[in-house]
Design a protein around this motif. Structure first.
Motif, PDB file in Angstrom:
ATOM      1  N   GLU A 246      -9.389  -8.484   7.822  1.00 51.08           N
ATOM      2  CA  GLU A 246      -9.482  -9.738   8.564  1.00 51.08           C
ATOM      3  C   GLU A 246      -8.779 -10.848   7.797  1.00 51.08           C
ATOM      4  O   GLU A 246      -8.903 -10.950   6.573  1.00 51.08           O
ATOM      5  CB  GLU A 246     -10.953 -10.115   8.768  1.00 51.08           C
ATOM      6  N   ALA A 247      -8.046 -11.696   8.518  1.00 50.47           N
ATOM      7  CA  ALA A 247      -7.405 -12.856   7.900  1.00 50.47           C
ATOM      8  C   ALA A 247      -7.318 -13.966   8.938  1.00 50.47           C
ATOM      9  O   ALA A 247      -7.247 -13.695  10.146  1.00 50.47           O
ATOM     10  CB  ALA A 247      -6.022 -12.508   7.371  1.00 50.47           C
ATOM     11  N   ARG A 248      -7.301 -15.217   8.465  1.00 47.38           N
ATOM     12  CA  ARG A 248      -7.268 -16.388   9.343  1.00 47.38           C
ATOM     13  C   ARG A 248      -6.108 -17.293   8.965  1.00 47.38           C
ATOM     14  O   ARG A 248      -5.736 -17.382   7.802  1.00 47.38           O
ATOM     15  CB  ARG A 248      -8.572 -17.178   9.240  1.00 47.38           C
TER      16      ARG A 248
ATOM     17  N   ALA B 151      10.607 -12.062   4.851  1.00 44.64           N
ATOM     18  CA  ALA B 151      10.203 -10.974   5.734  1.00 44.64           C
ATOM     19  C   ALA B 151       9.981  -9.687   4.950  1.00 44.64           C
ATOM     20  O   ALA B 151       9.077  -8.891   5.265  1.00 44.64           O
ATOM     21  CB  ALA B 151      11.264 -10.771   6.819  1.00 44.64           C
ATOM     22  N   ALA B 152      10.772  -9.484   3.902  1.00 44.77           N
ATOM     23  CA  ALA B 152      10.651  -8.263   3.105  1.00 44.77           C
ATOM     24  C   ALA B 152       9.379  -8.237   2.271  1.00 44.77           C
ATOM     25  O   ALA B 152       8.968  -7.171   1.787  1.00 44.77           O
ATOM     26  CB  ALA B 152      11.866  -8.116   2.195  1.00 44.77           C
ATOM     27  N   ASP B 153       8.743  -9.399   2.077  1.00 45.57           N
ATOM     28  CA  ASP B 153       7.531  -9.452   1.258  1.00 45.57           C
ATOM     29  C   ASP B 153       6.274  -9.045   2.021  1.00 45.57           C
ATOM     30  O   ASP B 153       5.259  -8.699   1.407  1.00 45.57           O
ATOM     31  CB  ASP B 153       7.302 -10.878   0.732  1.00 45.57           C
ATOM     32  N   ILE B 154       6.311  -9.122   3.351  1.00 41.96           N
ATOM     33  CA  ILE B 154       5.094  -9.011   4.141  1.00 41.96           C
ATOM     34  C   ILE B 154       4.394  -7.667   3.948  1.00 41.96           C
ATOM     35  O   ILE B 154       3.189  -7.620   3.646  1.00 41.96           O
ATOM     36  CB  ILE B 154       5.388  -9.249   5.630  1.00 41.96           C
ATOM     37  N   GLU B 155       5.106  -6.572   4.125  1.00 35.94           N
ATOM     38  CA  GLU B 155       4.470  -5.251   4.033  1.00 35.94           C
ATOM     39  C   GLU B 155       3.951  -4.949   2.628  1.00 35.94           C
ATOM     40  O   GLU B 155       2.803  -4.520   2.474  1.00 35.94           O
ATOM     41  CB  GLU B 155       5.438  -4.159   4.510  1.00 35.94           C
ATOM     42  N   PRO B 156       4.747  -5.170   1.570  1.00 35.60           N
ATOM     43  CA  PRO B 156       4.202  -4.932   0.224  1.00 35.60           C
ATOM     44  C   PRO B 156       2.983  -5.793  -0.087  1.00 35.60           C
ATOM     45  O   PRO B 156       2.021  -5.319  -0.709  1.00 35.60           O
ATOM     46  CB  PRO B 156       5.374  -5.259  -0.705  1.00 35.60           C
ATOM     47  N   LEU B 157       3.001  -7.060   0.353  1.00 35.99           N
ATOM     48  CA  LEU B 157       1.857  -7.933   0.111  1.00 35.99           C
ATOM     49  C   LEU B 157       0.642  -7.449   0.887  1.00 35.99           C
ATOM     50  O   LEU B 157      -0.478  -7.411   0.347  1.00 35.99           O
ATOM     51  CB  LEU B 157       2.196  -9.375   0.495  1.00 35.99           C
ATOM     52  N   ALA B 158       0.835  -7.079   2.140  1.00 38.96           N
ATOM     53  CA  ALA B 158      -0.286  -6.584   2.945  1.00 38.96           C
ATOM     54  C   ALA B 158      -0.884  -5.333   2.321  1.00 38.96           C
ATOM     55  O   ALA B 158      -2.113  -5.155   2.313  1.00 38.96           O
ATOM     56  CB  ALA B 158       0.174  -6.319   4.376  1.00 38.96           C
ATOM     57  N   ASP B 159      -0.033  -4.449   1.812  1.00 32.46           N
ATOM     58  CA  ASP B 159      -0.539  -3.248   1.130  1.00 32.46           C
ATOM     59  C   ASP B 159      -1.395  -3.642  -0.066  1.00 32.46           C
ATOM     60  O   ASP B 159      -2.479  -3.079  -0.295  1.00 32.46           O
ATOM     61  CB  ASP B 159       0.631  -2.367   0.659  1.00 32.46           C
TER      62      ASP B 159
ATOM     63  N   ALA C 207       0.050  -7.828   9.819  1.00 32.26           N
ATOM     64  CA  ALA C 207       0.148  -6.684   8.907  1.00 32.26           C
ATOM     65  C   ALA C 207      -1.208  -6.372   8.284  1.00 32.26           C
ATOM     66  O   ALA C 207      -1.565  -5.200   8.117  1.00 32.26           O
ATOM     67  CB  ALA C 207       1.176  -6.966   7.822  1.00 32.26           C
ATOM     68  N   LEU C 208      -1.981  -7.388   7.966  1.00 27.81           N
ATOM     69  CA  LEU C 208      -3.314  -7.158   7.416  1.00 27.81           C
ATOM     70  C   LEU C 208      -4.245  -6.561   8.465  1.00 27.81           C
ATOM     71  O   LEU C 208      -5.045  -5.659   8.165  1.00 27.81           O
ATOM     72  CB  LEU C 208      -3.893  -8.466   6.870  1.00 27.81           C
ATOM     73  N   ALA C 209      -4.147  -7.047   9.702  1.00 21.37           N
ATOM     74  CA  ALA C 209      -4.987  -6.500  10.771  1.00 21.37           C
ATOM     75  C   ALA C 209      -4.703  -5.020  10.966  1.00 21.37           C
ATOM     76  O   ALA C 209      -5.621  -4.221  11.213  1.00 21.37           O
ATOM     77  CB  ALA C 209      -4.755  -7.270  12.060  1.00 21.37           C
ATOM     78  N   GLY C 210      -3.432  -4.636  10.861  1.00 23.46           N
ATOM     79  CA  GLY C 210      -3.071  -3.228  10.988  1.00 23.46           C
ATOM     80  C   GLY C 210      -3.654  -2.371   9.888  1.00 23.46           C
ATOM     81  O   GLY C 210      -3.717  -1.141  10.021  1.00 23.46           O
TER      82      GLY C 210
END
Length: 443
Positions: free
Chosen positions: A367-369, A420-428, A360-363
């Motif tokens: 960059e993340a590792r 799973a629901a946290d991923i997009e808000p966190l990436a934003d 999600a961060l790459a999108g």
């Protein structure tokens, strides 16, 4: 030289205590130069050897450092300033991704294992004079290491992996010796090295572990020991690949007197294969802790290594706590034998959350590792600003300053509490806080 602060004392212990109190209170800040030994001796009316002994004590405690003719000064980061204090407390309503704790839902219940240990204790009480290692604990630990290709060696138990590393370093090194450490790396280890009066030499790493050229540089510069994380490196998630392990063994073979310490931080929580480094050096240890897979409060680690090192560790244990509670050893052995967790399930759970966040961060151009374990490392340009903006957005993360020496800024996010629901808000929120970053290595 010291402003308004006056060092006092007639004995070496009193002089050292006076200086250490001032460092702890902030009256003597990092970098402050201390008086020359003869000058301070004259001022206090004591023998210069007394001041020399006080300064030596402070060096051994990691409070001051001496640089030849430039004299003695308070260390830039004294041992009393723990990296653990570099943290962001999560206020009400803010999600805490900074503590680094495992997912409680993946930890096994302990009541059955503790009850089994209690029943065994009723039949065979733990008394003075008994062997320090529970035979079943030792058998299961050795069998697991054999399966992973860890070289044969005697075993010892300690109260966690950091306790093991401290005892091994103390068994071979003396204040002033240099230790090669991963950068970024485990903050508690960096604190420990300083507290022992040792000099940390940073070693850059990538996703496959420490860079061979960096390791050779550190060992060539005089590092007497090196600490390497085999899997789930904290904070980057690096894991030693087979090729990198071969390259590092070749480097270590050119420095056979180096003390090698391997920390298998990802034991039972990763699905990547282990590639041990042990073999090329005369002195080595391999450490595994029960904390990440079975619960942080199970303060039990097992280590193996060369006979001299393990004998020194066991001997020093005998003069202190004596042994790690055999009740806890019985408990951990029961957890292992009963299959209380499925390492594959645990690894997949953490892996799915890591991969989802990194993707999600790459999108979003960030960059993340994070190849293994429960952490994701995000390089940033402005560490303080990124942490503050994420906190404002409802996410508390670990500042990279807890883990860095000379490596570029970053933040660590622990995925164990994410759904799973946290991923997009966190990436934003992360993308908004740090912005797109150019690709780069950790070094």
């Amino acid at each position: 030289m010291l402003g308004e602060y006056r060092i006092v004392g007639r004995r070496a212990s009193e002089i050292a205590a006076s200086i250490e109190r001032a460092v702890g209170s902030g009256e003597l800040e990092p970098g402050r130069v201390l008086p020359p030994m003869r000058e301070l001796a004259t001022e206090l009316g004591v023998n210069p050897n007394t001041v020399a002994a006080a300064y030596r004590t402070l060096r051994e405690r990691g409070v001051i450092e001496t640089a030849g003719r430039r004299g003695s000064r308070v260390r830039p980061r004294p041992a009393s300033t723990a990296r653990g204090s570099i943290r962001v407390d999560a206020p009400p309503g803010v999600r805490d991704l900074g503590e680094g704790n495992p997912d409680l839902a993946l930890l096994p219940p302990l009541h059955e294992a503790l009850a089994a240990a209690a029943r065994r204790y009723a039949q065979e009480p733990g008394l003075y004079g008994r062997a320090p290692l529970d035979p079943e604990f030792a058998r299961l630990a050795r069998a697991a290491m054999d399966a992973d290709g860890v070289p044969a060696g005697p075993l010892a138990a300690t109260s966690g992996s950091l306790d093991a590393i401290e005892r091994v370093l103390a068994a071979h090194l003396r204040p002033g010796d240099a230790v090669a450490v991963e950068d970024p790396g485990w903050g508690s280890l960096l604190d420990l090295v300083t507290a022992l009066g040792l000099r940390p030499l940073p070693v850059a790493l990538d996703d496959d572990g420490p860079l061979p050229g960096e390791v050779e540089r550190a060992l060539g510069a005089g590092a007497r020991a090196i600490v390497v994380t085999d899997r789930a490196q904290n904070p980057t998630g690096a894991v030693l690949s087979r090729r990198r392990a071969d390259e590092l063994r070749a480097v270590l073979a050119r420095f056979p007197r180096t003390l090698l310490i391997e920390d298998d931080h990802g034991h039972a929580i990763v699905d990547q294969s282990l590639h041990p480094l042990a073999g090329p050096t005369d002195n080595w240890v391999f450490v595994r802790s029960a904390a990440k897979a079975y619960g942080p409060d199970l303060r039990v680690a097992v280590l193996t290594g060369d006979s001299v090192t393990i004998d020194r560790v066991q001997g020093r244990l005998g003069l202190g706590p004596g042994w790690v509670s055999r009740l806890l050893q019985h408990t951990v052995a029961h957890l292992w034998a009963s299959g209380a967790i499925d390492p594959g399930v645990v690894a997949r759970s953490y892996g799915e959350r890591r991969d989802a966040l990194i993707g999600a961060l790459a999108g979003r151009g960030v960059e993340a590792r994070g190849r293994s374990g429960m952490n994701v490392w995000v390089p940033v340009q402005d560490e303080t600003g990124a942490v503050a903006r994420l906190l404002h957005a409802g996410w508390a993360v670990a500042p990279g300053a807890r883990f860095r020496m000379s490596s570029p800024p970053g933040v660590r996010l622990t995925v164990s509490g994410l759904s799973a629901a946290d991923i997009e808000p966190l990436a934003d929120a992360v993308a908004s806080a740090v912005g797109p970053m150019p690709a780069r290595s950790y070094g």
